[in-house]
Design a protein around this motif. Structure first.
Motif, PDB file in Angstrom:
ATOM      1  N   GLY A 233      -1.502  -1.418 -11.258  1.00 44.64           N
ATOM      2  CA  GLY A 233      -1.659  -2.091 -10.205  1.00 44.64           C
ATOM      3  C   GLY A 233      -1.996  -1.031  -8.875  1.00 44.64           C
ATOM      4  N   PRO A 234      -3.346  -0.351  -8.921  1.00 45.62           N
ATOM      5  CA  PRO A 234      -3.588   0.380  -7.880  1.00 45.62           C
ATOM      6  C   PRO A 234      -3.635  -0.755  -6.483  1.00 45.62           C
ATOM      7  N   GLU A 235      -3.097   0.040  -5.207  1.00 41.30           N
ATOM      8  CA  GLU A 235      -2.979  -0.949  -4.136  1.00 41.30           C
ATOM      9  C   GLU A 235      -3.233  -0.063  -3.026  1.00 41.30           C
ATOM     10  N   ILE A 236      -3.580  -0.682  -2.008  1.00 47.01           N
ATOM     11  CA  ILE A 236      -3.578  -0.198  -0.414  1.00 47.01           C
ATOM     12  C   ILE A 236      -2.866  -1.198   0.393  1.00 47.01           C
ATOM     13  N   SER A 237      -1.930  -0.783   1.396  1.00 42.51           N
ATOM     14  CA  SER A 237      -1.487  -1.712   2.242  1.00 42.51           C
ATOM     15  C   SER A 237      -1.756  -1.127   3.565  1.00 42.51           C
ATOM     16  N   PHE A 238      -1.630  -2.050   4.787  1.00 44.09           N
ATOM     17  CA  PHE A 238      -1.712  -1.635   5.847  1.00 44.09           C
ATOM     18  C   PHE A 238      -0.815  -2.415   6.898  1.00 44.09           C
ATOM     19  N   SER A 239      -0.288  -1.693   7.786  1.00 45.33           N
ATOM     20  CA  SER A 239       0.854  -2.252   8.548  1.00 45.33           C
ATOM     21  C   SER A 239       0.567  -1.784  10.131  1.00 45.33           C
ATOM     22  N   THR A 240       1.200  -2.164  11.177  1.00 42.54           N
ATOM     23  CA  THR A 240       1.414  -1.299  12.270  1.00 42.54           C
ATOM     24  C   THR A 240       2.361  -0.281  12.283  1.00 42.54           C
ATOM     25  N   VAL A 241       2.626   0.784  12.836  1.00 40.25           N
ATOM     26  CA  VAL A 241       3.478   1.564  13.033  1.00 40.25           C
ATOM     27  C   VAL A 241       4.907   0.782  13.731  1.00 40.25           C
ATOM     28  N   SER A 242       4.597   0.146  14.725  1.00 43.39           N
ATOM     29  CA  SER A 242       5.699  -0.704  15.110  1.00 43.39           C
ATOM     30  C   SER A 242       6.366  -1.715  14.438  1.00 43.39           C
ATOM     31  N   ARG A 243       5.485  -2.118  13.474  1.00 42.65           N
ATOM     32  CA  ARG A 243       6.034  -3.282  12.360  1.00 42.65           C
ATOM     33  C   ARG A 243       5.781  -2.876  10.813  1.00 42.65           C
ATOM     34  N   PRO A 244       6.473  -1.669  10.532  1.00 43.34           N
ATOM     35  CA  PRO A 244       6.137  -1.542   9.049  1.00 43.34           C
ATOM     36  C   PRO A 244       6.647  -2.338   7.995  1.00 43.34           C
ATOM     37  N   ASP A 245       7.486  -3.145   8.466  1.00 36.78           N
ATOM     38  CA  ASP A 245       7.961  -4.033   7.556  1.00 36.78           C
ATOM     39  C   ASP A 245       7.183  -5.226   7.204  1.00 36.78           C
ATOM     40  N   VAL A 246       6.103  -5.448   7.751  1.00 36.06           N
ATOM     41  CA  VAL A 246       5.420  -6.532   7.296  1.00 36.06           C
ATOM     42  C   VAL A 246       3.792  -5.679   7.123  1.00 36.06           C
ATOM     43  N   GLU A 247       3.480  -5.911   5.918  1.00 32.05           N
ATOM     44  CA  GLU A 247       2.118  -5.168   5.302  1.00 32.05           C
ATOM     45  C   GLU A 247       1.087  -6.353   4.980  1.00 32.05           C
ATOM     46  N   LEU A 248      -0.106  -6.230   5.007  1.00 30.40           N
ATOM     47  CA  LEU A 248      -1.132  -6.726   4.254  1.00 30.40           C
ATOM     48  C   LEU A 248      -1.574  -5.940   3.110  1.00 30.40           C
ATOM     49  N   PHE A 249      -1.901  -6.418   2.011  1.00 32.29           N
ATOM     50  CA  PHE A 249      -2.174  -5.653   0.979  1.00 32.29           C
ATOM     51  C   PHE A 249      -3.268  -6.161   0.148  1.00 32.29           C
ATOM     52  N   TRP A 250      -4.108  -5.252  -0.562  1.00 34.07           N
ATOM     53  CA  TRP A 250      -4.919  -5.543  -1.542  1.00 34.07           C
ATOM     54  C   TRP A 250      -4.726  -4.600  -2.682  1.00 34.07           C
ATOM     55  N   ARG A 251      -4.730  -5.526  -3.931  1.00 28.41           N
ATOM     56  CA  ARG A 251      -4.397  -4.902  -5.115  1.00 28.41           C
ATOM     57  C   ARG A 251      -5.340  -5.378  -6.391  1.00 28.41           C
ATOM     58  N   LEU A 252      -5.630  -4.322  -7.115  1.00 26.85           N
ATOM     59  CA  LEU A 252      -6.349  -4.500  -8.485  1.00 26.85           C
ATOM     60  C   LEU A 252      -5.328  -4.957  -9.428  1.00 26.85           C
ATOM     61  N   HIS A 253      -5.095  -6.099  -9.727  1.00 23.59           N
ATOM     62  CA  HIS A 253      -4.330  -6.577 -10.840  1.00 23.59           C
ATOM     63  C   HIS A 253      -5.001  -6.416 -12.190  1.00 23.59           C
ATOM     64  N   HIS A 254      -4.665  -5.359 -12.957  1.00 25.56           N
ATOM     65  CA  HIS A 254      -5.442  -4.818 -14.197  1.00 25.56           C
ATOM     66  C   HIS A 254      -4.624  -4.944 -15.386  1.00 25.56           C
ATOM     67  N   ARG A 255      -4.886  -5.819 -16.284  1.00 30.97           N
ATOM     68  CA  ARG A 255      -4.307  -5.991 -17.863  1.00 30.97           C
ATOM     69  C   ARG A 255      -4.929  -5.314 -18.696  1.00 30.97           C
ATOM     70  N   SER A 256      -4.322  -4.196 -19.546  1.00 31.96           N
ATOM     71  CA  SER A 256      -5.311  -3.514 -20.503  1.00 31.96           C
ATOM     72  C   SER A 256      -4.621  -3.206 -21.814  1.00 31.96           C
TER      73      SER A 256
END
Length: 155
Positions: A108-131
């Motif tokens: 599951g490689p992932e990258i998430s984004f949040s603001t510095v003022s609200r690091p507890d809430v993140e928006l993320f994209w993940r490649l959900h890979h089964r192999s």
């Protein structure tokens, strides 16, 4: 896996995936956090089934842009188990190899984004890979991929 890394693609060949996960990070080395993750998802369309996964996860929390935006790359490695194989690529791979895609490796490689003022809430994209990792599990050389977008609350 690299061909599937399109955040605007639809996961599991047009089949939606809805899930929930939990992460805990007992170890920190500077901006690197190490921990574990567990998740449960429903895979819908074609043939509805469930997926459970778990593994180790690492996050790097050291990227900030203009003291405003946090960018956090992470990577999860573990195992994934499904109650039923999905129609499409996953099923074709089973038939071609006479394999079993029930339990496969999970990446599951992932990258998430949040603001510095609200690091507890993140928006993320993940490649959900089964192999099967070139036949290591279930005599499978491929599994399935899904692009997943979500919201994470850190508490």
């Amino acid at each position: 896996m690299a061909q599937s890394a399109n955040p605007f693609g639809v996961g599991y060949e047009g089949h939606p995936l809805f899930g929930i996960g939990y992460q805990i990070f007992p170890y920190e080395i500077g901006a690197v956090k190490l921990g574990v993750e567990a998740g449960l998802a429903g895979r819908f369309g074609g043939n509805t089934n469930a997926e459970i996964w778990g593994g180790v996860v690492g996050r790097y929390e050291g990227i900030e842009i203009a003291n405003t935006v946090r960018i956090v790359p992470s990577f999860t490695f573990g195992l994934s188990h499904v109650t039923k194989t999905m129609n499409g690529r996953e099923r074709r791979n089973e038939e071609e190899r006479d394999g079993n895609a029930g339990t496969l490796f999970y990446l599951g490689p992932e990258i998430s984004f949040s603001t510095v003022s609200r690091p507890d809430v993140e928006l993320f994209w993940r490649l959900h890979h089964r192999s099967g990792a070139w036949g290591t599990l279930g005599d499978m050389h491929g599994g399935s991929n899904a692009n997943v977008v979500g919201v994470r609350y850190n508490f």
